[in-house]
Design an enzyme around this catalytic site. Structure first.
Site, PDB file in Angstrom:
ATOM      1  N   GLU A  81      99.140 -28.584  65.811  1.00 27.43           N
ATOM      2  CA  GLU A  81      99.515 -29.832  66.061  1.00 27.43           C
ATOM      3  C   GLU A  81     100.896 -29.643  64.743  1.00 27.43           C
ATOM      4  OE1 GLU A  81      96.691 -31.957  63.162  1.00 27.43           O
ATOM      5  OE2 GLU A  81      95.150 -30.956  64.674  1.00 27.43           O
ATOM      6  N   HIS A 114      93.141 -38.252  64.153  1.00 25.39           N
ATOM      7  CA  HIS A 114      92.233 -37.370  63.450  1.00 25.39           C
ATOM      8  C   HIS A 114      91.058 -38.845  63.489  1.00 25.39           C
ATOM      9  CE1 HIS A 114      95.001 -34.670  62.201  1.00 25.39           C
ATOM     10  NE2 HIS A 114      94.754 -33.974  61.616  1.00 25.39           N
TER      11      HIS A 114
END
Length: 220
Positions: A81, A114
């Site tokens: 990420e 997320h």
């Protein structure tokens, strides 16, 4: 050796390797130590609470996790990420948007990435109101961390700091404020929380500055 130098425009392979590592954000140790130290200060409250729970034999969060999940949360997710969202995306946004807009806008991608946590709760049968509240809280928390991580990357020019901070935050999870009232000294715990937050706010602009690092983005 001369043939290799000629092939790479007169510079040695080591020079090109150093330039490549600098470009993708692997730099000096302070670029990792300072951001991680600031993150530890921010999490003073949760760390204090975990020490209390460990002392009382209440800390058992990781018992429900498998090794594969821990590897994903603490190693794979932070590395992938941060490389994608910081090393790759932040530079693309930085050129047209500049410092402030990049630090504000880029974390939105991190927050949206997320949202799947909320969908997982919904699939497990959690009430819709609880799911929405969780999504809102997690998006705010991850976006705030994303802003700090983006600022760290641009200021230090290193992706190592954001990766370490990301891994640490994943290991800590979202701060569980409801557990504070269950401790034997809730006022002390609240004080540690606020002192950690105040320390983070005061020390970040003092230590996370371009004067302390040789970031490529500080000269643009």
């Amino acid at each position: 050796s001369s043939g290799i130098n000629a092939e790479y425009g007169g510079d040695s392979v080591g020079d090109h390797l150093h330039h490549l590592l600098s470009w993708i954000g692997i730099r000096d140790p302070l670029s990792a130590i300072i951001p991680l130290s600031l993150t530890l200060i921010l999490f003073s409250g949760p760390l204090y609470l975990q020490l209390y729970e460990l002392k009382e034999g209440l800390l058992s969060d990781y018992e429900s996790y498998t090794d594969v999940v821990l590897i994903r949360n603490l190693i794979v997710a932070p590395i992938t990420e941060e490389i994608v969202l910081r090393s790759c995306l932040a530079p693309l946004l930085f050129k047209p948007l500049g410092w402030t807009a990049t630090v504000i806008a880029q974390p939105l991608f991190f927050g949206v990435a997320h949202l799947h946590h909320g969908f997982e709760l919904y699939r497990r049968g959690s009430p819709l109101l609880h799911v929405l509240a969780t999504i809102l809280a997690q998006t705010a928390f991850t976006s705030a961390f994303g802003a700090f991580s983006t600022l760290t990357f641009l200021t230090t020019g290193s992706v190592v700091g954001p990766i370490l901070c990301h891994s640490f935050c994943n290991s800590m999870g979202f701060p569980n404020l409801s557990s504070i009232s269950e401790t034997s000294r809730p006022r002390v715990t609240w004080c540690v929380y606020f002192l950690g937050l105040a320390g983070f706010i005061l020390l970040t602009p003092r230590f996370l500055t371009c004067q302390n690092f040789s970031s490529l983005y500080c000269s643009l």
